[in-house]
Design an enzyme around this catalytic site. Structure first.
Site, PDB file in Angstrom:
ATOM      1  N   CYS A  36       0.826  -1.206   0.000  1.00  0.00           N
ATOM      2  CA  CYS A  36       0.000   0.000   0.000  1.00  0.00           C
ATOM      3  C   CYS A  36       0.866   1.264   0.000  1.00  0.00           C
ATOM      4  O   CYS A  36       2.018   1.241   0.431  1.00  0.00           O
ATOM      5  CB  CYS A  36      -0.919   0.009   1.219  1.00  0.00           C
TER       6      CYS A  36
ATOM      7  N   ASP B 216      -6.153  -4.042  11.312  1.00  0.00           N
ATOM      8  CA  ASP B 216      -4.984  -3.183  11.466  1.00  0.00           C
ATOM      9  C   ASP B 216      -4.790  -2.848  12.942  1.00  0.00           C
ATOM     10  O   ASP B 216      -5.682  -3.054  13.769  1.00  0.00           O
ATOM     11  CB  ASP B 216      -5.201  -1.891  10.663  1.00  0.00           C
TER      12      ASP B 216
END
Length: 215
Positions: A10, A133
C-alpha cells in the site's frame, strides 16, 4: 508464492513502486488518498499508474471518511478494482458505498484489545473484505501506516464471514511469525518496505514477499 498467501503493498506513488510490487509477486497494490499521509497521491497521478499497472494486480484506493463527491470523482478518474474505507465509516456507510459504486469494499478495523474484535464481527457481515490493522495511537493523524503491531494472538483461530487481511507494523523480519500466530492468508503493509516515509524500497518489497512465501 503459495496460493494461500496474498500480499498487498500500500501507499504506492511511482511507476517503479508498481513494477517492484508486481515483479515481487504482490496481488494487490494500494493508492492512498489522504492528504495527511506521506503516501498521499493525487487522483491524476494515480489514474496514470493504475491504467498502466500489469493485468492481474488488484488496484485498491484507500480513503478516510470520504463523501460521495470525492468518491464520485475518484472512481471516475482512476480505474480501480476495490475501495478501502479506512476511517470511522459506519456499517450503513459501507453498504451505501458498495451499492453506489459497484466495487468490492474493504473495511479497515483497528484492533488493540479483545473488545475490538466485536467490530470485526459486525463489519464482516457487510464488507467484501476486512482489514485488521493496529488501532491508531492517541494523537496520531494517520489511521494506518504507523508501523505498530498489536497482539496477534487475539486473532488466533478466528474466522469471519468474509475474507480478511492482516496489517499493522509488518516487516520482512516479523511477517512469518505474524502468519504463524494469526493464520492470515492475506497480508498488507506500507511503512515496513520503505527507506523513509512514503518512499518504497524495491529490495525490501522483494525481501518481504519472499519472507511471506517462506512462512
Amino acid at each position: 508464492m503459495p496460493s494461500d498467501i496474498a500480499v498487498k503493498i500500500c501507499g504506492l506513488r511511482t511507476h517503479a513502486d508498481i513494477a517492484a510490487a508486481a515483479e515481487a509477486g504482490a496481488r494487490y497494490v494500494g493508492f492512498v488518498f489522504f492528504p495527511k499521509s506521506p503516501r498521499n497521491i493525487e487522483m491524476s497521478d494515480a489514474a496514470v499508474l493504475a491504467a498502466q499497472a500489469p493485468i492481474g494486480l488488484c488496484k485498491v484506493a484507500l480513503t478516510v471518511n470520504a463523501d460521495d463527491a470525492f468518491l464520485d470523482a475518484l472512481t471516475a478518474a482512476v480505474p480501480l478494482d476495490m475501495l478501502q474505507l479506512h476511517g470511522s465509516e459506519s456499517v450503513e456507510r459501507v453498504a451505501e458505498v458498495k451499492a453506489r459504486y459497484g466495487l468490492p469494499v474493504m473495511k479497515a478495523i483497528g484492533v488493540a484489545e479483545r473488545a475490538d474484535l466485536a467490530q470485526l464481527d459486525l463489519y464482516s457481515g457487510v464488507a467484501d473484505q476486512i482489514l485488521v490493522d493496529t488501532k491508531k495511537p492517541k494523537g496520531s493523524d494517520l489511521p494506518g501506516g504507523n508501523g505498530l503491531t498489536f497482539d496477534w494472538n487475539l486473532l488466533s483461530r478466528r474466522v469471519w464471514r468474509c475474507p480478511w487481511m492482516l496489517a499493522g507494523g509488518l516487516t520482512p523480519q516479523n511477517v512469518a511469525e505474524a502468519i504463524k500466530r494469526t493464520g492470515a492468508q492475506q497480508i498488507d503493509l506500507s511503512s515496513g518496505v520503505e527507506s523513509s516515509p512514503g518512499v518504497k524500497d524495491p529490495a525490501l518489497i522483494r525481501t518481504f514477499i519472499q519472507a511471506a512465501r517462506d512462512a
